[in-house]
Design a protein around this motif. Structure first.
Motif, PDB file in Angstrom:
ATOM      1  N   HIS A  39       0.834  -1.196   0.000  1.00  0.00           N
ATOM      2  CA  HIS A  39       0.000   0.000   0.000  1.00  0.00           C
ATOM      3  C   HIS A  39       0.872   1.251   0.000  1.00  0.00           C
ATOM      4  O   HIS A  39       0.666   2.177  -0.779  1.00  0.00           O
ATOM      5  N   GLN A  40       1.898   1.247   0.869  1.00  0.00           N
ATOM      6  CA  GLN A  40       2.810   2.404   0.942  1.00  0.00           C
ATOM      7  C   GLN A  40       3.653   2.536  -0.325  1.00  0.00           C
ATOM      8  O   GLN A  40       3.897   3.654  -0.800  1.00  0.00           O
ATOM      9  N   ALA A  41       4.066   1.399  -0.864  1.00  0.00           N
ATOM     10  CA  ALA A  41       4.907   1.436  -2.062  1.00  0.00           C
ATOM     11  C   ALA A  41       4.137   2.005  -3.258  1.00  0.00           C
ATOM     12  O   ALA A  41       4.671   2.820  -4.022  1.00  0.00           O
ATOM     13  N   THR A  42       2.858   1.599  -3.390  1.00  0.00           N
ATOM     14  CA  THR A  42       2.075   2.129  -4.519  1.00  0.00           C
ATOM     15  C   THR A  42       1.800   3.617  -4.319  1.00  0.00           C
ATOM     16  O   THR A  42       1.716   4.378  -5.276  1.00  0.00           O
ATOM     17  N   ARG A  43       1.683   4.017  -3.048  1.00  0.00           N
ATOM     18  CA  ARG A  43       1.484   5.436  -2.762  1.00  0.00           C
ATOM     19  C   ARG A  43       2.696   6.238  -3.238  1.00  0.00           C
ATOM     20  O   ARG A  43       2.561   7.280  -3.875  1.00  0.00           O
ATOM     21  N   LEU A  44       3.899   5.746  -2.955  1.00  0.00           N
ATOM     22  CA  LEU A  44       5.119   6.431  -3.402  1.00  0.00           C
ATOM     23  C   LEU A  44       5.213   6.423  -4.930  1.00  0.00           C
ATOM     24  O   LEU A  44       5.598   7.427  -5.538  1.00  0.00           O
ATOM     25  N   ALA A  45       4.844   5.298  -5.533  1.00  0.00           N
ATOM     26  CA  ALA A  45       4.900   5.215  -6.996  1.00  0.00           C
ATOM     27  C   ALA A  45       3.945   6.231  -7.613  1.00  0.00           C
ATOM     28  O   ALA A  45       4.230   6.828  -8.655  1.00  0.00           O
ATOM     29  N   GLU A  84     -13.296   1.440   1.831  1.00  0.00           N
ATOM     30  CA  GLU A  84     -13.403  -0.010   2.003  1.00  0.00           C
ATOM     31  C   GLU A  84     -13.159  -0.740   0.690  1.00  0.00           C
ATOM     32  O   GLU A  84     -12.459  -1.743   0.654  1.00  0.00           O
ATOM     33  N   ALA A  85     -13.752  -0.192  -0.364  1.00  0.00           N
ATOM     34  CA  ALA A  85     -13.582  -0.822  -1.673  1.00  0.00           C
ATOM     35  C   ALA A  85     -12.102  -0.896  -2.026  1.00  0.00           C
ATOM     36  O   ALA A  85     -11.629  -1.889  -2.573  1.00  0.00           O
ATOM     37  N   LEU A  86     -11.382   0.169  -1.683  1.00  0.00           N
ATOM     38  CA  LEU A  86      -9.985   0.230  -2.047  1.00  0.00           C
ATOM     39  C   LEU A  86      -9.132  -0.660  -1.165  1.00  0.00           C
ATOM     40  O   LEU A  86      -8.233  -1.354  -1.644  1.00  0.00           O
ATOM     41  N   SER A  87      -9.415  -0.638   0.149  1.00  0.00           N
ATOM     42  CA  SER A  87      -8.562  -1.414   1.046  1.00  0.00           C
ATOM     43  C   SER A  87      -8.740  -2.907   0.788  1.00  0.00           C
ATOM     44  O   SER A  87      -7.940  -3.721   1.224  1.00  0.00           O
ATOM     45  N   SER A  88      -9.809  -3.260   0.045  1.00  0.00           N
ATOM     46  CA  SER A  88      -9.993  -4.672  -0.280  1.00  0.00           C
ATOM     47  C   SER A  88      -8.915  -5.173  -1.247  1.00  0.00           C
ATOM     48  O   SER A  88      -8.745  -6.363  -1.440  1.00  0.00           O
ATOM     49  N   LEU A  89      -8.179  -4.237  -1.873  1.00  0.00           N
ATOM     50  CA  LEU A  89      -7.076  -4.649  -2.738  1.00  0.00           C
ATOM     51  C   LEU A  89      -5.924  -5.212  -1.917  1.00  0.00           C
ATOM     52  O   LEU A  89      -5.152  -6.040  -2.378  1.00  0.00           O
ATOM     53  N   PHE A  90      -5.808  -4.700  -0.665  1.00  0.00           N
ATOM     54  CA  PHE A  90      -4.680  -5.073   0.184  1.00  0.00           C
ATOM     55  C   PHE A  90      -5.170  -5.837   1.411  1.00  0.00           C
ATOM     56  O   PHE A  90      -6.300  -5.663   1.856  1.00  0.00           O
ATOM     57  N   ASP A  91      -4.291  -6.654   1.979  1.00  0.00           N
ATOM     58  CA  ASP A  91      -4.666  -7.331   3.223  1.00  0.00           C
ATOM     59  C   ASP A  91      -4.391  -6.406   4.407  1.00  0.00           C
ATOM     60  O   ASP A  91      -4.016  -5.243   4.232  1.00  0.00           O
ATOM     61  N   LYS A  92      -4.560  -6.927   5.607  1.00  0.00           N
ATOM     62  CA  LYS A  92      -4.443  -6.077   6.798  1.00  0.00           C
ATOM     63  C   LYS A  92      -3.050  -5.474   6.955  1.00  0.00           C
ATOM     64  O   LYS A  92      -2.883  -4.404   7.519  1.00  0.00           O
ATOM     65  N   ARG A  93      -2.049  -6.174   6.474  1.00  0.00           N
ATOM     66  CA  ARG A  93      -0.686  -5.664   6.595  1.00  0.00           C
ATOM     67  C   ARG A  93      -0.314  -4.752   5.431  1.00  0.00           C
ATOM     68  O   ARG A  93       0.822  -4.298   5.320  1.00  0.00           O
ATOM     69  N   GLY A  94      -1.290  -4.509   4.551  1.00  0.00           N
ATOM     70  CA  GLY A  94      -1.023  -3.599   3.435  1.00  0.00           C
ATOM     71  C   GLY A  94      -0.346  -4.260   2.258  1.00  0.00           C
ATOM     72  O   GLY A  94       0.222  -3.577   1.402  1.00  0.00           O
TER      73      GLY A  94
END
Lengths: 70, 208
Positions: free
Chosen positions: A5-11, B106-116
């Motif tokens: 998530h953080q990496a895509t944010r930086l990208a 929520e829709a977006l965070s569904s792309l990633f798991d809890k650890r991101g």
């Protein structure tokens, strides 16, 4: 270690501003190990190029096809 | 059959006939309005911008060989009109309004798991040759669909950034967002576009 998530944010932010040295290195280390984020990073450039093509109307729209038939 | 075809083509032959085709003009005006409303969020100002752009383009309609050239030209003028309006105006918007709803998160965070980290099925794949995609008409249909699928506020800032070509400071001023909030929204928009293009083009509908 960055999360994806953080990496895509930086990208994504790299499209807005130059990343700091630390950010660049963290992102590089992450993408070396993570194919998903590496692909995401590449697709950011594709996305920008596509938007430029889209904005300039420089693509083969259905209208163009009509003209070709004239 | 041949007769009706040549008649239809005849309508497009010279730019001046754009003026006489009310249906075509109305469709074009609606497309422009939709675009201008998204950017300006003020129906009155949006209509003014569209009208000025149409008038400007129709004055020179004679110099256009076909509808696509005309449409490109009229949207180029509209883009400039919108940029003028946005640069002049200091509109204050509620940050909460612009940041989008919780469902969106929520829709977006569904792309990633809890650890991101990516969920396995959402991990981006390598795309085929992008330049090659750009040459295919169907790609642009898919691309436009994906743009239209973005939530309103994300679409708005994304188009300001990538279509109108405003920089971060200009957008933040216009929509009263902090730089960091803007980056969050652009990040979300890009994640969605990436996902949409991958599903609809690079993975699936490519040979449609």
């Amino acid at each position: 270690m960055l999360s994806c998530h953080q990496a895509t944010r930086l990208a994504s932010e790299a499209q807005e501003r130059p990343l700091t040295f630390k950010e660049k290195v963290s992102l590089k280390i992450h993408t070396m190990m993570c194919a998903g984020c590496r692909n995401f990073e590449t697709s950011m450039n594709t996305l920008r190029k596509a938007m430029q093509g889209f904005a300039s109307g420089n693509y083969d729209s259905p209208d163009n096809k009509d003209n070709d038939q004239q | 059959m041949t007769g009706s075809t040549s008649q239809a083509e005849g309508k497009q032959l010279d730019g001046a006939s754009q003026l006489n085709d009310a249906d075509y003009l109305e469709t074009l005006r609606q497309q422009m309005l939709k675009f201008a409303n998204l950017q300006i969020s003020d129906t009155h100002l949006a209509e003014d911008a569209v009208q000025e752009a149409l008038i400007g383009a129709l004055k020179k309609a004679d110099s256009f060989g076909g509808r696509s050239a005309f449409k490109t030209w009229v949207f180029a003028i509209l883009k400039n009109k919108i940029a003028d309006v946005l640069r002049k105006r200091q509109r204050l918007a509620e940050v909460s309004e612009l940041m989008g709803s919780d469902e969106d998160d929520e829709a977006l965070s569904s792309l990633f798991d809890k650890r991101g980290h990516w969920n396995p099925e959402d991990k981006p794949n390598r795309w085929g040759d992008p330049e090659d995609s750009f040459k295919q008409q169907q790609f642009w249909v898919v691309f436009e669909t994906c743009l239209n699928n973005l939530p309103g506020n994300q679409a708005k800032v994304f188009m300001m950034r990538e279509y109108i070509g405003l920089n971060t400071d200009e957008i933040c001023k216009e929509v009263d967002l902090s730089v960091s909030n803007l980056h969050v929204m652009l990040h979300r928009a890009r994640l969605k576009l990436q996902k949409c293009l991958e599903i609809k083009w690079y993975d699936g509908g490519k040979h449609a």
